[in-house]
Write a protein that holds these residues in place. Structure first.
Motif, PDB file in Angstrom:
ATOM      1  N   HIS A 193       0.831  -1.207   0.000  1.00 12.40           N
ATOM      2  CA  HIS A 193       0.000   0.000   0.000  1.00 12.40           C
ATOM      3  C   HIS A 193       0.868   1.260   0.000  1.00 12.40           C
ATOM      4  O   HIS A 193       0.573   2.225  -0.713  1.00 12.40           O
ATOM      5  N   ILE A 194       1.931   1.250   0.788  1.00 10.14           N
ATOM      6  CA  ILE A 194       2.819   2.417   0.847  1.00 10.14           C
ATOM      7  C   ILE A 194       3.387   2.728  -0.537  1.00 10.14           C
ATOM      8  O   ILE A 194       3.487   3.895  -0.941  1.00 10.14           O
ATOM      9  N   LEU A 195       3.749   1.677  -1.272  1.00  8.10           N
ATOM     10  CA  LEU A 195       4.349   1.879  -2.587  1.00  8.10           C
ATOM     11  C   LEU A 195       3.341   2.340  -3.636  1.00  8.10           C
ATOM     12  O   LEU A 195       3.715   2.957  -4.634  1.00  8.10           O
ATOM     13  N   SER A 196       2.062   2.072  -3.407  1.00  9.00           N
ATOM     14  CA  SER A 196       1.056   2.394  -4.422  1.00  9.00           C
ATOM     15  C   SER A 196       0.181   3.603  -4.085  1.00  9.00           C
ATOM     16  O   SER A 196      -0.415   4.200  -4.976  1.00  9.00           O
ATOM     17  N   THR A 197       0.099   3.991  -2.811  1.00  7.72           N
ATOM     18  CA  THR A 197      -0.808   5.064  -2.425  1.00  7.72           C
ATOM     19  C   THR A 197      -0.331   6.423  -2.930  1.00  7.72           C
ATOM     20  O   THR A 197       0.873   6.653  -3.114  1.00  7.72           O
ATOM     21  N   ARG A 198      -1.280   7.323  -3.108  1.00 15.02           N
ATOM     22  CA  ARG A 198      -0.945   8.701  -3.483  1.00 15.02           C
ATOM     23  C   ARG A 198      -0.574   9.524  -2.254  1.00 15.02           C
ATOM     24  O   ARG A 198      -0.028  10.618  -2.359  1.00 15.02           O
ATOM     25  N   ALA A 199      -0.883   8.999  -1.051  1.00 15.74           N
ATOM     26  CA  ALA A 199      -0.661   9.749   0.186  1.00 15.74           C
ATOM     27  C   ALA A 199       0.826   9.924   0.470  1.00 15.74           C
ATOM     28  O   ALA A 199       1.668   9.116   0.054  1.00 15.74           O
ATOM     29  N   THR A 200       1.150  10.985   1.204  1.00  9.62           N
ATOM     30  CA  THR A 200       2.503  11.163   1.736  1.00  9.62           C
ATOM     31  C   THR A 200       2.671  10.193   2.901  1.00  9.62           C
ATOM     32  O   THR A 200       1.780  10.069   3.747  1.00  9.62           O
ATOM     33  N   VAL A 201       3.803   9.502   2.972  1.00  9.32           N
ATOM     34  CA  VAL A 201       4.040   8.503   4.010  1.00  9.32           C
ATOM     35  C   VAL A 201       5.288   8.881   4.805  1.00  9.32           C
ATOM     36  O   VAL A 201       6.351   9.126   4.233  1.00  9.32           O
ATOM     37  N   ILE A 202       5.141   8.936   6.125  1.00 12.71           N
ATOM     38  CA  ILE A 202       6.264   9.204   7.022  1.00 12.71           C
ATOM     39  C   ILE A 202       6.418   8.018   7.961  1.00 12.71           C
ATOM     40  O   ILE A 202       5.511   7.685   8.721  1.00 12.71           O
ATOM     41  N   GLY A 203       7.562   7.339   7.902  1.00 12.96           N
ATOM     42  CA  GLY A 203       7.852   6.263   8.832  1.00 12.96           C
ATOM     43  C   GLY A 203       8.582   6.806  10.048  1.00 12.96           C
ATOM     44  O   GLY A 203       9.436   7.687   9.927  1.00 12.96           O
ATOM     45  N   LEU A 204       8.234   6.297  11.215  1.00 16.64           N
ATOM     46  CA  LEU A 204       8.901   6.673  12.467  1.00 16.64           C
ATOM     47  C   LEU A 204       9.572   5.439  13.049  1.00 16.64           C
ATOM     48  O   LEU A 204       8.943   4.380  13.157  1.00 16.64           O
ATOM     49  N   SER A 205      10.829   5.546  13.416  1.00 14.77           N
ATOM     50  CA  SER A 205      11.515   4.393  13.996  1.00 14.77           C
ATOM     51  C   SER A 205      12.752   4.837  14.761  1.00 14.77           C
ATOM     52  O   SER A 205      13.417   5.800  14.379  1.00 14.77           O
ATOM     53  N   ALA A 206      13.037   4.115  15.840  1.00 17.46           N
ATOM     54  CA  ALA A 206      14.309   4.301  16.540  1.00 17.46           C
ATOM     55  C   ALA A 206      15.374   3.397  15.946  1.00 17.46           C
ATOM     56  O   ALA A 206      16.571   3.685  16.057  1.00 17.46           O
ATOM     57  N   THR A 207      14.933   2.312  15.296  1.00 16.59           N
ATOM     58  CA  THR A 207      15.883   1.320  14.765  1.00 16.59           C
ATOM     59  C   THR A 207      15.424   0.843  13.389  1.00 16.59           C
ATOM     60  O   THR A 207      14.924  -0.279  13.247  1.00 16.59           O
ATOM     61  N   PRO A 208      15.591   1.629  12.338  1.00 14.91           N
ATOM     62  CA  PRO A 208      15.160   1.208  10.996  1.00 14.91           C
ATOM     63  C   PRO A 208      16.180   0.291  10.338  1.00 14.91           C
ATOM     64  O   PRO A 208      16.853   0.666   9.380  1.00 14.91           O
ATOM     65  N   PHE A 209      16.301  -0.921  10.865  1.00 18.76           N
ATOM     66  CA  PHE A 209      17.325  -1.855  10.408  1.00 18.76           C
ATOM     67  C   PHE A 209      16.747  -2.983   9.555  1.00 18.76           C
ATOM     68  O   PHE A 209      17.488  -3.861   9.130  1.00 18.76           O
ATOM     69  N   THR A 210      15.452  -2.997   9.314  1.00 16.73           N
ATOM     70  CA  THR A 210      14.810  -4.102   8.604  1.00 16.73           C
ATOM     71  C   THR A 210      15.236  -4.144   7.139  1.00 16.73           C
ATOM     72  O   THR A 210      15.275  -3.104   6.473  1.00 16.73           O
ATOM     73  N   ASN A 211      15.511  -5.333   6.668  1.00 18.61           N
ATOM     74  CA  ASN A 211      15.898  -5.500   5.275  1.00 18.61           C
ATOM     75  C   ASN A 211      14.785  -5.028   4.336  1.00 18.61           C
ATOM     76  O   ASN A 211      13.622  -5.377   4.512  1.00 18.61           O
ATOM     77  N   GLY A 212      15.133  -4.215   3.365  1.00 16.55           N
ATOM     78  CA  GLY A 212      14.167  -3.751   2.375  1.00 16.55           C
ATOM     79  C   GLY A 212      13.614  -2.362   2.619  1.00 16.55           C
ATOM     80  O   GLY A 212      12.919  -1.812   1.760  1.00 16.55           O
ATOM     81  N   LEU A 213      13.916  -1.755   3.770  1.00 16.32           N
ATOM     82  CA  LEU A 213      13.390  -0.412   4.036  1.00 16.32           C
ATOM     83  C   LEU A 213      13.906   0.603   3.026  1.00 16.32           C
ATOM     84  O   LEU A 213      13.209   1.567   2.681  1.00 16.32           O
TER      85      LEU A 213
END
Length: 508
Positions: A145-165
């Motif tokens: 959904h994030i990749l297809s939506t027209r909306a602005t997307v803001i991710g919040l994280s202390a540890t954005p270490f996940t593969n593919g982010l």
């Protein structure tokens, strides 16, 4: 159609937020600037204590004020309730909650706080801004959904270490580092005691990480030590204990309670009524519950400021992000309770395994999401000499190159020689590269301005100067804006240092 909660149009103009801390408004301005530059999907990195919920709600408020819709997405029940309460406290009480059987479900309102599980089951609604809390936990349907939506997307994280982010979010913004928040008093220093260690020699692994079952079975052997060493070092501290699975949690809880220490288990299996009862009591300053025991349920976003002890009984080899999330539960400052530090009782060995990468992340944050992804892919090995390594300046341990307590950094020696003479020319090899230290500083500042983000430019120039000149630049010097050319020998030296550093990390 469900009945609206409000018979009038929402008035979001009246919302009032606490006075921003020094780094918070600049972080929001960078988000806005990134959107203007065409970044529709951005990741905001903010450590524990930086106010991720505050930042996310402020972005939502800015969207709502101009008549658009905003959705704040959480991935845990406790975080939905916590976010709703904070939003209401700021004056954003006119919001619906998208969550199974929640009485505040109301799709007529422009502002929604949503459970990611519920919204994936029911389908997405029209919105202009999506704020994703704990954005390192990305489900496939959410990613799609994030990749297809027209909306602005803001991710919040202390540890954005996940593969593919790095494939999802196109812009990374560091709000602040853990070091900066510790210096400002938003986080308290962490004091580490290396306790009786879970023996993981030969334990079963899966994809390089110890299995939860194997870690729990080994952890069962030292439960008595965990309770006795907590009683010895942390008896007067409100504490969170992290175990390897629910069975491990239950056994720890049983032995704490048998010793007269009121403990409760809080996991994904805890019923809703019990969750409310446990958390309502634990949040009290004089809580009867002294120890809360969990696997994952308390590791992300859980906020009880007067927790001043974390007991780590969950051995890890790869997931630095999980370790940082666990330790962070006790680092939030709480001046009203007189909290001055957080005691980490390390039964897992994690602090020693992760000390090198954790030290770098603590001081410098992330340069890119791809760098973060690597931090959770590397299998760390126990390095016994790090067990007793301590800072030569303040004695903090474990220590690796740069102290997380006082900031002292070991320097192997100057990378240049200084020729005798009135101006003290700076020489690399046999080539003069600067008339004096100030000229060197001007060149390094120019290099940093070109190769580093604005918030890192001063410190990039600072560390380069210290490595090349063998001493720190005077404190009175700010980042130079002199438009000086950078000597080719300096550029080569910097590149060689970068290559040496990367090779040393790979070797380690």
């Amino acid at each position: 159609m469900n009945a609206p909660l409000f018979s009038f149009l929402p008035d979001y103009e009246r919302a009032t937020f606490p006075e921003p801390r020094g780094f918070q408004d600049p972080a929001i301005e960078k988000i806005i600037a990134g959107r203007r530059d065409g970044h529709r999907r951005q990741m905001l990195v903010a450590p524990t204590g930086a106010g991720k919920t505050y930042l996310g709600l402020k972005l939502a408020h800015a969207t709502l004020k101009i008549g658009k819709k905003a959705t704040f997405v959480c991935d845990r029940k406790s975080l939905i309730k916590q976010t709703s309460e904070v939003a209401s406290a700021y004056g954003l009480h006119q919001h619906g909650i998208i969550q199974a059987q929640n009485p505040r479900f109301n799709m007529d309102l422009p502002f929604q706080i949503a459970s990611v599980q519920t919204i994936m089951d029911r389908g997405w609604h029209d919105t202009d801004l999506i704020v994703v809390d704990e954005a390192h936990t990305i489900y496939k349907t959410l990613k799609d959904h994030i990749l297809s939506t027209r909306a602005t997307v803001i991710g919040l994280s202390a540890t954005p270490f996940t593969n593919g982010l790095g494939e999802i979010f196109t812009n990374l913004i560091n709000a602040a580092t853990m070091s900066e928040l510790t210096q400002s008093g938003d986080l308290v220093p962490m004091r580490v005691l290396s306790c009786t260690r879970i023996d993981m020699e030969g334990a079963k692994t899966s994809d390089g990480e110890w299995t939860d079952k194997a870690a729990a079975e080994r952890g069962m052997q030292i439960v008595g030590d965990v309770v006795s060493e907590w009683s010895r070092y942390a008896e007067n501290r409100k504490s969170i204990v992290f175990a390897s699975n629910i069975k491990h949690c239950d056994e720890l809880c049983r032995q704490f309670n048998e010793c007269g220490i009121l403990a409760e288990v809080f996991t994904s299996k805890t019923k809703d009524d019990d969750r409310d009862r446990i958390l309502n009591e634990y949040r009290k300053p004089d809580s009867l519950i002294r120890v809360l025991i969990s696997v994952e349920a308390l590791a992300k976003g859980f906020d009880v400021k007067d927790v001043s002890c974390v007991v780590d009984c969950r051995p890890l080899r790869k997931s630095l992000s999980t370790a940082i999330q666990m330790w962070g539960r006790g680092l939030r400052a709480s001046k009203e309770t007189g909290k001055t530090d957080c005691l980490l009782l390390d039964h897992s060995g994690n602090i020693v395994r992760f000390i090198e990468d954790f030290t770098e992340f603590f001081h410098d944050g992330l340069d890119s999401l791809h760098q973060g992804e690597k931090l959770d892919r590397i299998v760390r090995k126990d390095v016994k000499e790090r067990e007793t390594a301590e800072c030569p300046k303040c004695g903090y341990r474990p220590f690796f190159k740069r102290c997380m307590s006082c900031g002292h950094e070991t320097i192997t020696g100057p990378a240049v020689a200084a020729r005798a003479g009135e101006m003290r020319e700076i020489v690399i090899g046999k080539q003069t590269v600067a008339r004096d230290q100030r000229h060197l500083w001007d060149q390094l500042s120019a290099y940093a301005r070109e190769h580093s983000r604005s918030e890192k430019q001063y410190w990039r120039a600072f560390h380069l100067f210290r490595k090349i000149a063998g001493s720190e630049p005077p404190k009175a010097w700010g980042l130079s804006t002199e438009p000086v050319p950078v000597d080719a020998a300096i550029v080569r030296k910097i590149k060689s240092m970068d290559i040496a550093f990367k090779k040393a990390r790979e070797a380690a």
